[in-house]
Design a protein around this motif. Sequence first.
Motif, PDB file in Angstrom:
ATOM      1  N   LEU A 204       0.839  -1.190   0.000  1.00  0.00           N
ATOM      2  CA  LEU A 204       0.000   0.000   0.000  1.00  0.00           C
ATOM      3  C   LEU A 204       0.881   1.250   0.000  1.00  0.00           C
ATOM      4  CD1 LEU A 204      -2.696  -0.913   2.691  1.00  0.00           C
ATOM      5  CD2 LEU A 204      -2.993  -0.864   0.223  1.00  0.00           C
TER       6      LEU A 204
ATOM      7  N   GLU B  29      -9.934   5.113  -7.056  1.00  0.00           N
ATOM      8  CA  GLU B  29      -8.699   5.395  -6.349  1.00  0.00           C
ATOM      9  C   GLU B  29      -8.980   6.444  -5.272  1.00  0.00           C
ATOM     10  OE1 GLU B  29      -5.877   3.865  -6.856  1.00  0.00           O
ATOM     11  OE2 GLU B  29      -6.428   2.759  -8.698  1.00  0.00           O
TER      12      GLU B  29
ATOM     13  N   TYR C 221      -6.115   0.795   3.619  1.00  0.00           N
ATOM     14  CA  TYR C 221      -6.681  -0.330   2.866  1.00  0.00           C
ATOM     15  C   TYR C 221      -6.629  -0.013   1.384  1.00  0.00           C
ATOM     16  CZ  TYR C 221     -10.905   2.640   3.257  1.00  0.00           C
ATOM     17  OH  TYR C 221     -11.804   3.684   3.234  1.00  0.00           O
ATOM     18  N   ASP C 222      -6.910  -1.023   0.542  1.00  0.00           N
ATOM     19  CA  ASP C 222      -6.744  -0.832  -0.896  1.00  0.00           C
ATOM     20  C   ASP C 222      -7.986  -1.199  -1.704  1.00  0.00           C
ATOM     21  OD1 ASP C 222      -6.741  -3.557  -0.608  1.00  0.00           O
ATOM     22  OD2 ASP C 222      -4.841  -3.905  -1.649  1.00  0.00           O
TER      23      ASP C 222
END
Length: 233
Positions: A9, A155, A15-16
């Motif tokens: 990351l 994103e 978080y992703d």
Amino acid sequence: MNDPRPAPLPAGLLYDDFGTGRHRESCLVRHALGSRHEEALVAGLAGGIGFMYFVFEYAGRPPLPTIVAQAHPDPWVPAALDRLRVPYEVGQSSRPRWDRVHAALDAGRPVFCTVDRSGLPWHEAGDEMAGADPYTVVLAGHTGDTLWVEDGDREPHRISEEEFGAAWSGHGKGRHRMIVPTGPPVGCWSAVAGLARAADPDADAEARGHLFDECAALVDSAPALERRAVTLF
């Protein structure tokens, strides 16, 4: 040779998993809780589909018709967290408390904030009424005084604390309000979600019946509020 390991990351991001499925706020809750629960479960427990039609009238302005296509008026994020039995803290102050924001993010806890969305640079600028509409985003990490903001896009967005603080100050009732989940769910929902994830979509009727019985047994052992929430499914 391709490396099978996931990419690390970016610095400061918690978080992703980003992007919106069918309902933006439900996805924000899902991602902030580690994507353990399906979007439909979060949406149903928060109140699900609803309908409201109002015409607001303000002096010197044309009538403003408003349609809300979800349960109302309970705020979505607290309703979802309450019914998922996720403990959380709510704070509100007269000024941005970046010390509290940093403490939460440094502890791995995302922060839900209500903002004037026209104050965020990736939204179009609005008029003076824009701040009347509560709009939830998630602070998903930080690096120094630069924040990572989840807003339903694929994103996260990077923004300075100063610029985000202006948007955070723009909504009257939600001014500097922050909601911080503080732990895992307490109750049966994590187990129900686990059963749902393990279910085979091609299972026959008998296998589905066994899965339903397992879920029902868990729910029967839960408080009455959770049992009523299941009827939303």
